[in-house]
Design a protein around this motif. Structure first.
Motif, PDB file in Angstrom:
ATOM      1  N   VAL A  57     -34.923 -62.061  80.046  1.00 31.31           N
ATOM      2  CA  VAL A  57     -35.734 -61.613  78.909  1.00 31.31           C
ATOM      3  C   VAL A  57     -34.839 -61.761  77.673  1.00 31.31           C
ATOM      4  O   VAL A  57     -33.987 -60.925  77.430  1.00 31.31           O
ATOM      5  N   TRP A  58     -35.047 -62.813  76.915  1.00 28.86           N
ATOM      6  CA  TRP A  58     -34.100 -63.130  75.851  1.00 28.86           C
ATOM      7  C   TRP A  58     -33.921 -62.020  74.823  1.00 28.86           C
ATOM      8  O   TRP A  58     -32.811 -61.851  74.311  1.00 28.86           O
ATOM      9  N   PRO A  59     -34.918 -61.200  74.482  1.00 32.99           N
ATOM     10  CA  PRO A  59     -34.645 -60.119  73.519  1.00 32.99           C
ATOM     11  C   PRO A  59     -33.648 -59.088  74.052  1.00 32.99           C
ATOM     12  O   PRO A  59     -32.885 -58.510  73.280  1.00 32.99           O
ATOM     13  N   VAL A  60     -33.620 -58.898  75.371  1.00 36.23           N
ATOM     14  CA  VAL A  60     -32.652 -57.962  75.955  1.00 36.23           C
ATOM     15  C   VAL A  60     -31.241 -58.508  75.772  1.00 36.23           C
ATOM     16  O   VAL A  60     -30.322 -57.785  75.383  1.00 36.23           O
ATOM     17  N   GLY A  61     -31.056 -59.786  76.039  1.00 36.50           N
ATOM     18  CA  GLY A  61     -29.745 -60.411  75.833  1.00 36.50           C
ATOM     19  C   GLY A  61     -29.319 -60.336  74.393  1.00 36.50           C
ATOM     20  O   GLY A  61     -28.151 -60.062  74.084  1.00 36.50           O
ATOM     21  N   LEU A  62     -30.252 -60.562  73.490  1.00 37.52           N
ATOM     22  CA  LEU A  62     -29.942 -60.476  72.060  1.00 37.52           C
ATOM     23  C   LEU A  62     -29.577 -59.048  71.664  1.00 37.52           C
ATOM     24  O   LEU A  62     -28.643 -58.826  70.887  1.00 37.52           O
ATOM     25  N   ALA A  63     -30.287 -58.078  72.235  1.00 33.28           N
ATOM     26  CA  ALA A  63     -29.992 -56.674  71.939  1.00 33.28           C
ATOM     27  C   ALA A  63     -28.601 -56.296  72.450  1.00 33.28           C
ATOM     28  O   ALA A  63     -27.848 -55.587  71.769  1.00 33.28           O
ATOM     29  N   ILE A  64     -28.242 -56.766  73.649  1.00 33.23           N
ATOM     30  CA  ILE A  64     -26.907 -56.470  74.188  1.00 33.23           C
ATOM     31  C   ILE A  64     -25.839 -57.120  73.337  1.00 33.23           C
ATOM     32  O   ILE A  64     -24.802 -56.505  73.038  1.00 33.23           O
ATOM     33  N   LEU A  65     -26.059 -58.359  72.907  1.00 30.37           N
ATOM     34  CA  LEU A  65     -25.098 -59.027  72.034  1.00 30.37           C
ATOM     35  C   LEU A  65     -24.927 -58.260  70.731  1.00 30.37           C
ATOM     36  O   LEU A  65     -23.798 -58.021  70.279  1.00 30.37           O
ATOM     37  N   ALA A  66     -26.029 -57.853  70.124  1.00 34.19           N
ATOM     38  CA  ALA A  66     -25.949 -57.084  68.877  1.00 34.19           C
ATOM     39  C   ALA A  66     -25.203 -55.772  69.098  1.00 34.19           C
ATOM     40  O   ALA A  66     -24.372 -55.373  68.280  1.00 34.19           O
ATOM     41  N   TYR A  67     -25.474 -55.102  70.221  1.00 35.58           N
ATOM     42  CA  TYR A  67     -24.791 -53.838  70.509  1.00 35.58           C
ATOM     43  C   TYR A  67     -23.305 -54.055  70.729  1.00 35.58           C
ATOM     44  O   TYR A  67     -22.477 -53.262  70.275  1.00 35.58           O
ATOM     45  N   MET A  68     -22.963 -55.139  71.434  1.00 38.08           N
ATOM     46  CA  MET A  68     -21.537 -55.426  71.666  1.00 38.08           C
ATOM     47  C   MET A  68     -20.814 -55.683  70.351  1.00 38.08           C
ATOM     48  O   MET A  68     -19.679 -55.241  70.162  1.00 38.08           O
ATOM     49  N   ILE A  69     -21.445 -56.384  69.430  1.00 40.59           N
ATOM     50  CA  ILE A  69     -20.818 -56.645  68.127  1.00 40.59           C
ATOM     51  C   ILE A  69     -20.764 -55.365  67.308  1.00 40.59           C
ATOM     52  O   ILE A  69     -19.732 -55.024  66.725  1.00 40.59           O
ATOM     53  N   TRP A  70     -21.858 -54.612  67.273  1.00 42.10           N
ATOM     54  CA  TRP A  70     -21.922 -53.378  66.489  1.00 42.10           C
ATOM     55  C   TRP A  70     -20.911 -52.348  66.977  1.00 42.10           C
ATOM     56  O   TRP A  70     -20.254 -51.686  66.178  1.00 42.10           O
ATOM     57  N   SER A  71     -20.747 -52.196  68.302  1.00 43.27           N
ATOM     58  CA  SER A  71     -19.829 -51.193  68.851  1.00 43.27           C
ATOM     59  C   SER A  71     -18.409 -51.721  68.975  1.00 43.27           C
ATOM     60  O   SER A  71     -17.538 -51.023  69.472  1.00 43.27           O
ATOM     61  N   LYS A  72     -18.183 -52.949  68.542  1.00 43.98           N
ATOM     62  CA  LYS A  72     -16.879 -53.608  68.562  1.00 43.98           C
ATOM     63  C   LYS A  72     -16.343 -53.836  69.973  1.00 43.98           C
ATOM     64  O   LYS A  72     -15.157 -54.025  70.176  1.00 43.98           O
ATOM     65  N   ARG A  73     -17.225 -53.844  70.976  1.00 44.17           N
ATOM     66  CA  ARG A  73     -16.812 -54.148  72.340  1.00 44.17           C
ATOM     67  C   ARG A  73     -16.465 -55.630  72.486  1.00 44.17           C
ATOM     68  O   ARG A  73     -15.691 -56.003  73.344  1.00 44.17           O
ATOM     69  N   MET A  74     -17.064 -56.455  71.648  1.00 43.08           N
ATOM     70  CA  MET A  74     -16.835 -57.889  71.722  1.00 43.08           C
ATOM     71  C   MET A  74     -15.406 -58.248  71.313  1.00 43.08           C
ATOM     72  O   MET A  74     -14.848 -59.217  71.806  1.00 43.08           O
ATOM     73  N   PHE A  75     -14.813 -57.443  70.454  1.00 44.09           N
ATOM     74  CA  PHE A  75     -13.528 -57.808  69.875  1.00 44.09           C
ATOM     75  C   PHE A  75     -12.374 -56.970  70.408  1.00 44.09           C
ATOM     76  O   PHE A  75     -11.225 -57.243  70.107  1.00 44.09           O
ATOM     77  N   ASN A  76     -12.641 -55.923  71.204  1.00 44.41           N
ATOM     78  CA  ASN A  76     -11.576 -55.111  71.791  1.00 44.41           C
ATOM     79  C   ASN A  76     -10.932 -55.857  72.940  1.00 44.41           C
ATOM     80  O   ASN A  76     -11.551 -56.704  73.582  1.00 44.41           O
ATOM     81  N   SER A  77      -9.694 -55.474  73.246  1.00 44.24           N
ATOM     82  CA  SER A  77      -9.009 -56.121  74.359  1.00 44.24           C
ATOM     83  C   SER A  77      -9.619 -55.714  75.692  1.00 44.24           C
ATOM     84  O   SER A  77      -9.657 -56.492  76.614  1.00 44.24           O
ATOM     85  N   SER A  78     -10.104 -54.467  75.776  1.00 46.46           N
ATOM     86  CA  SER A  78     -10.688 -54.014  77.025  1.00 46.46           C
ATOM     87  C   SER A  78     -11.641 -52.859  76.779  1.00 46.46           C
ATOM     88  O   SER A  78     -11.396 -52.020  75.934  1.00 46.46           O
TER      89      SER A  78
END
Length: 137
Positions: A43-64
């Motif tokens: 469900v592509w909107p779910v993937g987009l929502a997870i990506l947005a959340y990962m960027i917003w919560s800075k999980r995408m850029f943390n080491s772990s």
């Protein structure tokens, strides 16, 4: 032997989103990326929502993400205080409370079983009386 306190012990008190977030954090950034990819596939909107959340919560850029999960655990009192006497007292008190909780849950289970047995016995008595009255008629 009692299990050691972990984030999973506090999970029933959290909502489904917080439980999912804690579960993914325990497994690291790879789990977040896998969830995002599966979200995009199914469900592509779910993937987009997870990506947005990962960027917003800075999980995408943390080491772990595990460091965040460890910080979450320590904020709930599982971190040592540095005072061995207090830590010993706290461990004893937690063990005593867990034992009391187990004893109470065992008591409730016995209570439920007794109630079920009495209801079943009443049903069987009613059935036997009904069978006896139908034989007499």
């Amino acid at each position: 032997m009692t299990p050691t306190p972990t984030a999973t012990h506090t999970m029933p008190r959290m909502g489904w989103f917080a439980r999912a977030e804690a579960w993914l954090d325990e497994r690291g950034k790879g789990a977040w990326i896998a969830a995002m990819v599966f979200g995009f596939i199914f469900v592509w909107p779910v993937g987009l929502a997870i990506l947005a959340y990962m960027i917003w919560s800075k999980r995408m850029f943390n080491s772990s993400c595990r460091s965040r999960a460890m910080a979450h655990r320590s904020s709930h009192g599982f971190k040592t205080s540095g005072n061995t006497a207090f830590d010993s007292y706290k461990a004893d008190m937690l063990k005593r409370l867990e034992d009391e909780q187990h004893a109470f849950e065992t008591f409730l289970e016995r209570l439920r079983e007794a109630k079920d047995k009495s209801e079943f016995d009443a049903f069987m008595d009613e059935r036997a009386d009904a069978a006896k009255s139908s034989e007499d008629a």
